[in-house]
Write an enzyme that holds these catalytic residues in place. Structure first.
Site, PDB file in Angstrom:
ATOM      1  N   CYS A 159       0.098   7.641 -10.649  1.00 35.29           N
ATOM      2  CA  CYS A 159       0.043   6.579  -9.676  1.00 35.29           C
ATOM      3  C   CYS A 159      -1.540   6.223  -9.695  1.00 35.29           C
ATOM      4  O   CYS A 159      -2.368   7.199  -9.708  1.00 35.29           O
ATOM      5  CB  CYS A 159       0.282   6.994  -7.965  1.00 35.29           C
ATOM      6  SG  CYS A 159       0.204   5.767  -6.910  1.00 35.29           S
TER       7      CYS A 159
ATOM      8  N   GLU B  74       3.932   4.673 -10.933  1.00 32.66           N
ATOM      9  CA  GLU B  74       3.598   3.426 -10.268  1.00 32.66           C
ATOM     10  C   GLU B  74       2.087   3.166 -10.342  1.00 32.66           C
ATOM     11  O   GLU B  74       1.179   3.767  -9.798  1.00 32.66           O
ATOM     12  CB  GLU B  74       4.085   3.447  -8.692  1.00 32.66           C
ATOM     13  CG  GLU B  74       4.270   2.488  -7.982  1.00 32.66           C
ATOM     14  CD  GLU B  74       4.928   2.663  -6.546  1.00 32.66           C
ATOM     15  OE1 GLU B  74       6.344   2.313  -6.461  1.00 32.66           O
ATOM     16  OE2 GLU B  74       4.223   3.088  -5.803  1.00 32.66           O
TER      17      GLU B  74
ATOM     18  N   TYR C 262      -1.018  -0.075 -11.139  1.00 29.13           N
ATOM     19  CA  TYR C 262      -1.213  -1.415 -10.719  1.00 29.13           C
ATOM     20  C   TYR C 262      -2.373  -1.855 -11.404  1.00 29.13           C
ATOM     21  O   TYR C 262      -3.462  -1.075 -10.963  1.00 29.13           O
ATOM     22  CB  TYR C 262      -1.269  -1.576  -9.320  1.00 29.13           C
ATOM     23  CG  TYR C 262      -1.088  -2.985  -8.739  1.00 29.13           C
ATOM     24  CD1 TYR C 262      -2.069  -3.445  -7.841  1.00 29.13           C
ATOM     25  CD2 TYR C 262      -0.135  -3.926  -9.198  1.00 29.13           C
ATOM     26  CE1 TYR C 262      -2.041  -4.751  -7.532  1.00 29.13           C
ATOM     27  CE2 TYR C 262      -0.282  -5.319  -8.798  1.00 29.13           C
ATOM     28  CZ  TYR C 262      -1.295  -5.634  -7.918  1.00 29.13           C
ATOM     29  OH  TYR C 262      -1.334  -6.936  -7.793  1.00 29.13           O
TER      30      TYR C 262
ATOM     31  N   TYR D 228       0.835  -1.316   0.021  1.00 29.82           N
ATOM     32  CA  TYR D 228       0.157   0.047   0.060  1.00 29.82           C
ATOM     33  C   TYR D 228       0.872   1.402  -0.221  1.00 29.82           C
ATOM     34  O   TYR D 228       1.883   1.275   0.763  1.00 29.82           O
ATOM     35  CB  TYR D 228      -0.948  -0.121   1.297  1.00 29.82           C
ATOM     36  CG  TYR D 228      -1.955  -1.055   1.229  1.00 29.82           C
ATOM     37  CD1 TYR D 228      -3.298  -0.893   0.451  1.00 29.82           C
ATOM     38  CD2 TYR D 228      -1.574  -2.264   1.728  1.00 29.82           C
ATOM     39  CE1 TYR D 228      -4.002  -1.982   0.022  1.00 29.82           C
ATOM     40  CE2 TYR D 228      -2.740  -3.435   1.702  1.00 29.82           C
ATOM     41  CZ  TYR D 228      -3.757  -3.235   0.810  1.00 29.82           C
ATOM     42  OH  TYR D 228      -4.626  -4.225   0.695  1.00 29.82           O
ATOM     43  N   SER D 229       0.548   2.324  -0.637  1.00 29.08           N
ATOM     44  CA  SER D 229       1.258   3.409  -0.987  1.00 29.08           C
ATOM     45  C   SER D 229       0.870   4.264   0.387  1.00 29.08           C
ATOM     46  O   SER D 229      -0.278   4.235   0.603  1.00 29.08           O
ATOM     47  CB  SER D 229       0.807   4.237  -2.084  1.00 29.08           C
ATOM     48  OG  SER D 229       0.913   3.635  -3.241  1.00 29.08           O
TER      49      SER D 229
END
Ligand SMILES: Cc1cc2nc3c(=O)[nH]c(=O)nc-3n(C[C@H](O)[C@H](O)[C@H](O)COP(=O)(O)OP(=O)(O)OC[C@H]3O[C@@H](n4cnc5c(N)ncnc54)[C@H](O)[C@@H]3O)c2cc1C
Ligand SMILES: NC(=O)c1ccc[n+]([C@@H]2O[C@H](COP(=O)([O-])OP(=O)(O)OC[C@H]3O[C@@H](n4cnc5c(N)ncnc54)[C@H](OP(=O)(O)O)[C@@H]3O)[C@@H](O)[C@H]2O)c1
Length: 368
Positions: free
Chosen positions: A326, A366, A368, A138-139
């Site tokens: 992100c 980044e 996902y 988790y960021s």
């Protein structure tokens, strides 16, 4: 030595920790710094002259070379056990899905930088293997000082994963459902993370999303959904805190793409930052299920960016502009598509140019 200009000692009065009802707004904390508290109200806009850009080029320091950045202090076999101090839903009742903001205690033992992530290992075992669950990344959504300003906490912004599989069964993601508290439909399920519960943490990890060191930089932040986490962390450092060795005087420009206005994560915090630093902070939302562009197309983040495409392209030619992306993987292609045409007008091949930007740590992704 860093201090917070915020007054965050109290937990949000506008929220119920047991999440019995809908949050009255999408911000986590109720109090922010006064308008004059940052830099005495003085704002200096980023300079764009070529001469100054040259000077900045000479001063460029790689964010990845910083020896003070800690990675992998805690690994899955020996994780750090923190305690949940706060867990609050930050999306409204009409949101498609739920997103929660949570704060864990670290006692300063998980020293992280803005832009890093941590791993979380959900309690229990994998039903298929009988082994402990694997970690999920988790960021980090808080600045290195943490939401309480004492460098002793770490915060996350987590969306609960629930989907229907090919057999028509409702499947709940392991770790996100461990972290997000259960209510409404899910209240019957007992495994929720209440304030006071322990949580197993690994990391910190990641250097891709570290902030540039240059306090005069232009920082363009592109987020979809919970991809906002690292940018909340950056922006708190820039606008809600005072640091002896960092005083942001550049331009921060945030584009946030979400499905509905009920899911505009941390909106009030960002609007407060704009009041504090109007010359240094630009904020643009893309609300995909409520807004369209002039052609009637769905308002995705890249659709909003296209409104400023020439300005963005000029910024991207500067040596001290840094782009961070992100969130959803799909956003990257949409953003590339805008850039291809813009670069082509100047006779530049975007993909080659992007490679150069990546090499210079000016294009950081980044997704996902
Ligand atoms: C670097 C990094 C940072 C991240 N930061 C964040 C963050 O800040 N906030 C956040 O909320 N998440 C973040 N994530 C995602 C997070 O790590 C987890 O993947 C997410 O929370 C889901 O984990 P889970 O255990 O709940 O789901 P799991 O139990 O791991 O289930 C996920 C799996 O379910 C399946 N699945 C998912 N959706 C569907 C679907 N619609 N149809 C069919 N199958 C499906 C896929 O196989 C998927 O791999 C990040 C990921 C990375 C890599
Ligand atoms: N560091 C990381 O790698 C990191 C950090 C945080 C989160 N994440 C990941 O980021 C994702 C965020 O999901 P979320 O559920 O939080 O977001 P969300 O609330 O669903 O919001 C995502 C937004 O992006 C839009 N979107 C969909 N496809 C898109 C595309 N191709 N291009 C641009 N925008 C698009 C969605 O629109 P519609 O739904 O209306 O189509 C929606 O408005 C998750 O997969 C999460 O795991 C990664």
């Amino acid at each position: 030595m860093a201090t917070m200009t915020t007054t965050l000692s109290s937990l949000p009065a506008c929220r119920s920790k047991t999440a019995a009802g809908s949050p009255s707004s999408c911000s986590v904390f109720c109090r922010w710094p006064s308008k004059s508290s940052r830099n005495g109200g003085v704002r200096v806009q980023v300079s764009t002259t070529e001469a100054e850009a040259e000077v900045k080029k000479a001063e460029k320091v790689s964010k990845k070379q910083d020896e003070g950045v800690v990675t992998n202090k805690y690994r899955p076999k020996e994780p750090y056990t923190g305690r949940c101090l706060l867990n609050t839903r930050i999306t409204g009742d009409n949101a498609p899905g739920e997103t929660w903001h949570m704060v864990f205690s670290t006692d300063g033992e998980v020293p992280y930088r803005e832009g890093q992530s941590i791993g979380v290992i959900a309690d229990g075992v994998d039903a298929k293997t009988g082994k402990p669950h694997k970690l999920r990344l988790y960021s980090i959504a808080s600045s290195a000082l943490g939401d309480f300003g004492d460098s002793k906490t770490v915060s996350l912004c987590v969306k609960r994963l629930v989907y229907t599989n090919d057999q028509g069964e409702i499947v709940k993601g392991v770790c996100s459902n461990f972290l997000c508290q259960f209510f409404f439909l899910f209240r019957i399920n007992a495994c929720d993370l209440k304030p006071g519960s322990d949580v197993k943490i690994t990391g910190p990890v990641g250097k891709e999303m570290l902030m540039p060191k240059d306090p005069n930089a232009t920082i363009i932040m592109l987020a979809t959904g919970t991809g906002i986490a690292p940018f909340r962390s950056f922006l708190w450092k820039m606008f809600f805190e005072e640091h002896d060795d960092y005083k942001f005087e550049g331009l921060a420009w945030l584009f946030l793409g979400v499905p509905t206005s009920d899911t505009l994560l941390y909106r009030e915090e960002f609007e407060r930052m704009k009041e504090i630093a109007p010359e240094n902070f630009r904020l643009d939302f893309a609300v995909s299920r409520e807004q369209t562009n002039a052609a009637g197309e769905k308002m995705y983040i890249q659709t909003r960016m296209a409104e400023y495409k020439n300005e963005l392209w000029e910024l991207l030619k500067k040596d001290n502009t840094y782009v961070y992306m992100c969130g959803l993987k799909g956003m990257e292609k949409g953003i590339d598509d805008i850039m291809v045409d813009l670069a082509a007008k100047d006779g530049i091949d975007w993909l080659d140019y992007k490679k150069q930007l990546k090499k210079g740590e000016q294009w950081n992704v980044e997704v996902y």
